[in-house]
Motif scaffolding. Structure first.
Motif, mmCIF file in Angstrom:
data_model
loop_
_atom_site.group_PDB
_atom_site.id
_atom_site.type_symbol
_atom_site.label_atom_id
_atom_site.label_comp_id
_atom_site.label_asym_id
_atom_site.label_seq_id
_atom_site.Cartn_x
_atom_site.Cartn_y
_atom_site.Cartn_z
ATOM 1 N N VAL B 101 0.844 -1.199 0.000
ATOM 2 C CA VAL B 101 0.000 0.000 0.000
ATOM 3 C C VAL B 101 0.878 1.246 0.000
ATOM 4 C CG1 VAL B 101 -1.731 1.294 1.279
ATOM 5 C CG2 VAL B 101 -1.873 -1.187 1.185
ATOM 6 N N LEU B 102 1.916 1.198 0.822
ATOM 7 C CA LEU B 102 2.845 2.324 0.927
ATOM 8 C C LEU B 102 3.508 2.602 -0.413
ATOM 9 C CD1 LEU B 102 3.911 3.930 3.389
ATOM 10 C CD2 LEU B 102 5.894 2.459 3.312
ATOM 11 N N ALA B 103 3.995 1.545 -1.045
ATOM 12 C CA ALA B 103 4.694 1.705 -2.318
ATOM 13 C C ALA B 103 3.747 2.235 -3.382
ATOM 14 C CB ALA B 103 5.302 0.376 -2.751
ATOM 15 N N LEU B 104 2.485 1.782 -3.341
ATOM 16 C CA LEU B 104 1.538 2.197 -4.370
ATOM 17 C C LEU B 104 1.077 3.634 -4.161
ATOM 18 C CD1 LEU B 104 -0.578 -1.034 -4.809
ATOM 19 C CD2 LEU B 104 1.277 -0.160 -6.218
ATOM 20 N N ALA B 105 1.203 4.147 -2.922
ATOM 21 C CA ALA B 105 0.762 5.516 -2.668
ATOM 22 C C ALA B 105 1.780 6.524 -3.181
ATOM 23 C CB ALA B 105 0.529 5.723 -1.180
ATOM 24 N N VAL B 106 3.020 6.081 -3.425
ATOM 25 C CA VAL B 106 4.068 7.016 -3.830
ATOM 26 C C VAL B 106 3.784 7.724 -5.160
ATOM 27 C CG1 VAL B 106 6.484 7.195 -4.501
ATOM 28 C CG2 VAL B 106 5.861 5.988 -2.429
ATOM 29 N N PRO B 107 3.347 6.983 -6.214
ATOM 30 C CA PRO B 107 3.125 7.707 -7.479
ATOM 31 C C PRO B 107 2.058 8.787 -7.351
ATOM 32 C CG PRO B 107 2.440 5.405 -7.641
ATOM 33 C CD PRO B 107 3.196 5.550 -6.373
ATOM 34 N N VAL B 108 1.087 8.582 -6.456
ATOM 35 C CA VAL B 108 0.016 9.566 -6.315
ATOM 36 C C VAL B 108 0.485 10.747 -5.467
ATOM 37 C CG1 VAL B 108 -2.388 9.878 -5.700
ATOM 38 C CG2 VAL B 108 -1.566 7.620 -6.357
ATOM 39 N N GLY B 110 3.822 11.272 -4.163
ATOM 40 C CA GLY B 110 5.233 11.629 -4.147
ATOM 41 C C GLY B 110 5.927 11.080 -2.921
ATOM 42 N N PHE B 111 7.235 11.329 -2.820
ATOM 43 C CA PHE B 111 7.982 10.838 -1.672
ATOM 44 C C PHE B 111 7.740 11.746 -0.469
ATOM 45 C CE2 PHE B 111 9.951 8.644 -5.089
ATOM 46 C CZ PHE B 111 10.431 7.472 -4.540
ATOM 47 N N GLY B 112 8.077 11.249 0.722
ATOM 48 C CA GLY B 112 7.922 12.060 1.926
ATOM 49 C C GLY B 112 6.937 11.432 2.882
ATOM 50 N N SER B 113 6.421 12.266 3.796
ATOM 51 C CA SER B 113 5.535 11.717 4.828
ATOM 52 C C SER B 113 4.122 11.463 4.304
ATOM 53 C CB SER B 113 5.472 12.673 6.016
ATOM 54 O OG SER B 113 6.758 12.831 6.560
ATOM 55 N N GLY B 114 3.761 12.085 3.170
ATOM 56 C CA GLY B 114 2.402 11.962 2.633
ATOM 57 C C GLY B 114 1.957 10.534 2.412
ATOM 58 N N PRO B 115 2.699 9.779 1.577
ATOM 59 C CA PRO B 115 2.251 8.404 1.326
ATOM 60 C C PRO B 115 2.182 7.575 2.602
ATOM 61 C CG PRO B 115 4.384 8.822 0.286
ATOM 62 C CD PRO B 115 3.883 10.120 0.790
ATOM 63 N N THR B 116 3.115 7.796 3.526
ATOM 64 C CA THR B 116 3.096 7.034 4.777
ATOM 65 C C THR B 116 1.815 7.311 5.533
ATOM 66 O OG1 THR B 116 5.460 7.379 4.841
ATOM 67 C CG2 THR B 116 4.451 6.513 6.819
ATOM 68 N N THR B 186 7.837 2.871 10.381
ATOM 69 C CA THR B 186 9.286 2.784 10.150
ATOM 70 C C THR B 186 9.567 2.489 8.686
ATOM 71 O OG1 THR B 186 9.253 0.457 10.734
ATOM 72 C CG2 THR B 186 9.853 1.979 12.469
ATOM 73 N N ILE B 187 8.686 1.687 8.067
ATOM 74 C CA ILE B 187 8.889 1.353 6.660
ATOM 75 C C ILE B 187 8.720 2.603 5.806
ATOM 76 C CG2 ILE B 187 8.160 -0.189 4.801
ATOM 77 C CD1 ILE B 187 7.031 -2.004 6.978
ATOM 78 N N GLY B 188 7.970 3.585 6.331
ATOM 79 C CA GLY B 188 7.769 4.824 5.607
ATOM 80 C C GLY B 188 9.070 5.519 5.257
ATOM 81 N N SER B 189 10.107 5.262 6.032
ATOM 82 C CA SER B 189 11.381 5.913 5.743
ATOM 83 C C SER B 189 11.997 5.418 4.442
ATOM 84 C CB SER B 189 12.362 5.695 6.897
ATOM 85 O OG SER B 189 11.962 6.491 7.990
ATOM 86 N N THR B 190 11.538 4.278 3.918
ATOM 87 C CA THR B 190 12.032 3.855 2.605
ATOM 88 C C THR B 190 11.494 4.780 1.528
ATOM 89 O OG1 THR B 190 10.177 2.349 2.326
ATOM 90 C CG2 THR B 190 12.172 1.431 3.264
ATOM 91 N N VAL B 191 10.429 5.534 1.817
ATOM 92 C CA VAL B 191 9.957 6.526 0.864
ATOM 93 C C VAL B 191 10.170 7.931 1.432
ATOM 94 C CG1 VAL B 191 8.319 4.990 -0.247
ATOM 95 C CG2 VAL B 191 7.564 6.367 1.663
ATOM 96 N N ALA B 192 11.207 8.044 2.271
ATOM 97 C CA ALA B 192 11.674 9.342 2.759
ATOM 98 C C ALA B 192 10.747 10.047 3.727
ATOM 99 C CB ALA B 192 12.013 10.281 1.594
#
Lengths: 378, 244
Positions: B101-108, B110-116, B186-192
Motif C-alpha cells: 500500500v505504501l509503495a503504491l501511494a508514492v506515485p500519487v 510523491g515521496f515524503g511523509s504523505g504516502p506514509t 518505520t517502513i515509511g522511511s524507505t519513501v523518505a
C-alpha cells in the motif's frame, strides 16, 4: 423504479473512472506521461459504452445477484483487455522505451467493478463448494488473461518480460519465505502451545516474550537478524555447514518465523482450552491415555482455531516478506525497493501486484478452509 | 504491581535516552564495527521520535474519525444496504500488505511523509471500523428495548447509548491500529518519511547494528507504552460502565 444504493455508489466511482485517463503514455519510463481516456483509445469507446451501460443498469434494484456478478466480471475483463489492447496500439512498433501504464481511470473502474463483484458475491450467499469454484474460476480467468499475450503491451508486463527469469526466482524466494517460516512456526509453535496448555504456569512468561517480539518493528527485526545470525554462523560449529548465515534469505526467514510464533502458540492454546472439559473427561473415561486424548480428541477439535492462526500468519508473512527485499533476502520486495529507488513505478507494481494477489488468494482460500473445518468439527 | 512499574521504568529510560542519546553510547558501542558511531546523530533522535509519533497520531485520529463515521452510517436504516459490503471490504482490505500500500501511494503523493500517512490511515481504518461495527451491532437486546421504552430518539440513542457502549471495543480497535501503525511507519522511511525508520535504514545501509538496535528499541518501547496506555483506558471505561 427502486434503486440499489450500493450500485449507485459503484456507478459514481466507475463514472469518475470513465472521466479520468485510463492509461498514461510515457516516451520512456522516467519522464512524466500524458493521460489518455478510455474513449480516446483506439477501439476504446466500445468498452466505455459497455462499462457505462453495466454501471448504470446495475443501479436498478431488481437485478439478481448472479446477473450482477456476471456483469461485474464482464466489466472487469473488458476494462483490463482495453488496457492491454490500447497499450499495444499506442506503443510505436519496435520502440522498447515507450511505456503505457494503467492510470487513475483504470484503477477506479477496477475498484467499481471489484466492489460490484464483492457485493454480488455477498448477496448470492454461495455454498462453501461454490465459493471454492468461484475462487478457482477467478484465478483461471486472471491467469488466462495474463498468459494470453493481450496484456503484453502494458508497462508492468513489459518490465516482467525483460526480467522473466529473475521474476520467477524472486517469486520462488517469496513463496519459500512465506511458507517456510509458516512451516517452521507450526513445527515449533504447536508443541509449544501444547506444552503451555499442560503447564499453565508457563503461559504468562511464554506469551509475554512472544508479545514483546511482536512489538519490534519488522524493519528492525530483519536488520538485527543479520549480525545475530552472522555471529551464530561464525561461532557455532557446524552452523555454517547447515546453511546458517547472516546474509541472503536466512535472516528474513528467521525474522518471519519469530513474528509467526505468537499467533500459532496463542491459537493452539486457545483452541485446546476451548475444548469442553466434559469432552476430555469422557475421552479419559473411555480409557484413552493422555497422549491419545491429545492426538485423537483435543487436536482435531482445536483444528479450526489452529487453521485461523495459519491464515493470520500466512497473510501477514506474504506481506512482510516484501521487507526481505530491503536486506537482500530476495522475494517480490526486491522489485518494490528497486522501483522506489529508481522512481520506476512500473517496477514497484511488478513487485506489489503479485504480493497483493498472493495475499488475497491465500486469505480467501484459508478463510474457506477454516469454515470447512468449523463445519467438520461442529 | 510489576505490571505498572515496568512500563513506567521503560518510559523513563526512553525519555533519558531521547534527551541525552550520546550518554548511552557505551551501551551501543559493542554493536558497532570499525569505530563506526554508536549513536545516530545525523538528525536528533528526539525530533525523529516526535515526527514519528505525530504521523502515527494523525493517521490514527483520521482513521478513527472516518472509521467510526462509516460504522455509524452502515448501522443506520439508510445505510443498512452497505453493511455486508462494508464487512467484505474490511476483510479483504486487511489482507493487503502495508508495504505494498505504501509503495503504491508514492506515485500519487510523491515521496515524503504523505504516502506514509495515507497508507497508515487506510490500513488503520480497518481495525477501527471493524471494532466500532462490532461495538454498535453486538449490544444486548434488553438495552435497545429499554432505550426505545424510554422514548429516546434515534439521535439520542446513538449519542447516549450506542456510542458509549461501543467505546471499549472502539478503544481496542484504536490500540490495534496505533501499534500496527507505529511499526509500519518505520517502513515509511524507505519513501523518505521522517520517522525512526531513518535510523534503522541508516544502520542497514552502513551495516551498523547499533543504529538498527536503537531505532528498533525506541519504536518497540513506544509500542509497549501505547499498548499499555490504551489497555488502561479500556479498563477504566469498562470499570465505569460496570462491565469490569
Amino acid at each position: 423504479m427502486r434503486l440499489s444504493p450500493p450500485a449507485v455508489l459503484f456507478a459514481l466511482i466507475g463514472g469518475a473512472g470513465l472521466a479520468l485517463p485510463l492509461v498514461q503514455f510515457k516516451a520512456n519510463r522516467i519522464v512524466p506521461g500524458e493521460g489518455i481516456g478510455l474513449a480516446d483509445l483506439p477501439q476504446g469507446w466500445g468498452t466505455a459504452v459497455l462499462s457505462g451501460a453495466i454501471l448504470a443498469a446495475a443501479c436498478w434494484a431488481r437485478w439478481s445477484a448472479a446477473l450482477r456478478m456476471a456483469a461485474a466480471v464482464a466489466g472487469l475483463v473488458a476494462v483490463t483487455l482495453s488496457l492491454g489492447v490500447g497499450a499495444s496500439q499506442l506503443t510505436p512498433e519496435g520502440n522498447s522505451l515507450a511505456r503505457v501504464s494503467p492510470s487513475s481511470g483504470f484503477w477506479l473502474l477496477l475498484l467499481a467493478f471489484g466492489l460490484m463483484l464483492a457485493d454480488a458475491a455477498n448477496r448470492l450467499r454461495p455454498s462453501l463448494s461454490l465459493r471454492w469454484l468461484l475462487l478457482a474460476g477467478a484465478m483461471v480467468l486472471a491467469a488466462g488473461m495474463l498468459t494470453s499475450g493481450l496484456l503484453d503491451g502494458v508497462s508492468v508486463m513489459r518490465e516482467y518480460a525483460s526480467r522473466r527469469d529473475l521474476f520467477l526466482r524472486e517469486a520462488q524466494a517469496h513463496l519459500a519465505l512465506a511458507f517456510g517460516s509458516l512451516g517452521l512456526a507450526l513445527l515449533a509453535g504447536i508443541p509449544a502451545g501444547i506444552a503451555i496448555f499442560q503447564a499453565p504456569r508457563w503461559r504468562g512468561p511464554v506469551l509475554g516474550v512472544l508479545n514483546i517480539l511482536q512489538t519490534i518493528p519488522s524493519l528492525a527485526l530483519f536488520g538485527i537478524m543479520i549480525p545475530v545470525l552472522g555471529w551464530v554462523a561464525a561461532t557455532l560449529p557446524g552452523a555454517a555447514w547447515a546453511g546458517l548465515s547472516g546474509i541472503g534469505t536466512f535472516p528474513a526467514l528467521v525474522a518471519l518465523f519469530l513474528y509467526s510464533l505468537l499467533p500459532v502458540v496463542s491459537n493452539t492454546l486457545s483452541g485446546l482450552s476451548g475444548v469442553p472439559a466434559a469432552v476430555r473427561d469422557a475421552a479419559l473415561g473411555l480409557g484413552m491415555t493422555r497422549m491419545q486424548v491429545l492426538a485423537q480428541v483435543l487436536v482435531p477439535l482445536a483444528l479450526p482455531v489452529l487453521l485461523a492462526a495459519v491464515r493470520i500468519v500466512l497473510v501477514q508473512n506474504i506481506g512482510l516478506a516484501v521487507i526481505a527485499g530491503l536486506i537482500g533476502g530476495g522475494g517480490f520486495g526486491t522489485f518494490v525497493f528497486q522501483g522506489l529507488n529508481q522512481t520506476a513505478m512500473d517496477l514497484v507494481l511488478l513487485g506489489a501486484l503479485p504480493t497483493i494477489a498472493l495475499a488475497l488468494v491465500a486469505g480467501i482460500a484459508l478463510d474457506l478452509l477454516v469454515q470447512g473445518a468449523r463445519k467438520g468439527a461442529a | 504491581m510489576t505490571g505498572r512499574i515496568l512500563p513506567v521504568l521503560a518510559g523513563l529510560a526512553l525519555l533519558a535516552f531521547l534527551t541525552a542519546p550520546t550518554a548511552f553510547a557505551p551501551l551501543f558501542r559493542p554493536f558497532t564495527r570499525n569505530d563506526a558511531p554508536a549513536i545516530y546523530t545525523q538528525t536528533s533522535l528526539l525530533s525523529l521520535t516526535l515526527s514519528h509519533l505525530a504521523i502515527v497520531a494523525l493517521a490514527v485520529a483520521a482513521s478513527t474519525l472516518v472509521g467510526v463515521t462509516l460504522a455509524i452510517l452502515v448501522t443506520r436504516p439508510a445505510g443498512r444496504e452497505f453493511l455486508p459490503l462494508a464487512r467484505t471490504v474490511t476483510a479483504v482490505g486487511q489482507t493487503f500488505p502495508p508495504v505494498a500500500v505504501l509503495a503504491l501511494a508514492v506515485p500519487v503523493l510523491g515521496f515524503g511523509s504523505g504516502p506514509t500517512l495515507v497508507a497508515l490511515f487506510l490500513y488503520g481504518l480497518l481495525p477501527v471500523f471493524e471494532n466500532a461495527l462490532a461495538g454498535l451491532t453486538c449490544q444486548p437486546p434488553p438495552v435497545a428495548e429499554a432505550a426505545r421504552a424510554m422514548g429516546l430518539t434515534p439521535t439520542q440513542r446513538l449519542w447516549q447509548i450506542d456510542l458509549p457502549l461501543a467505546l471499549p471495543l472502539l478503544l481496542a480497535g484504536m490500540r490495534l491500529t496505533a501499534v500496527i501503525s507505529l511499526g509500519t511507519a518505520t517502513i515509511g522511511s524507505t519513501v523518505a518519511a521522517r520517522t525512526l525508520g531513518e535510523v534503522i535504514i541508516a544502520g542497514l545501509l552502513s551495516s551498523n547494528t547499533a543504529f538498527v538496535l536503537q531505532g528498533g528499541l525506541v519504536v518497540g518501547i513506544l509500542a509497549v507504552l501505547i499498548h499499555h496506555g490504551f489497555q488502561a483506558a479500556e479498563r477504566r471505561v469498562r470499570g465505569r460502565m460496570g462491565l469490569a
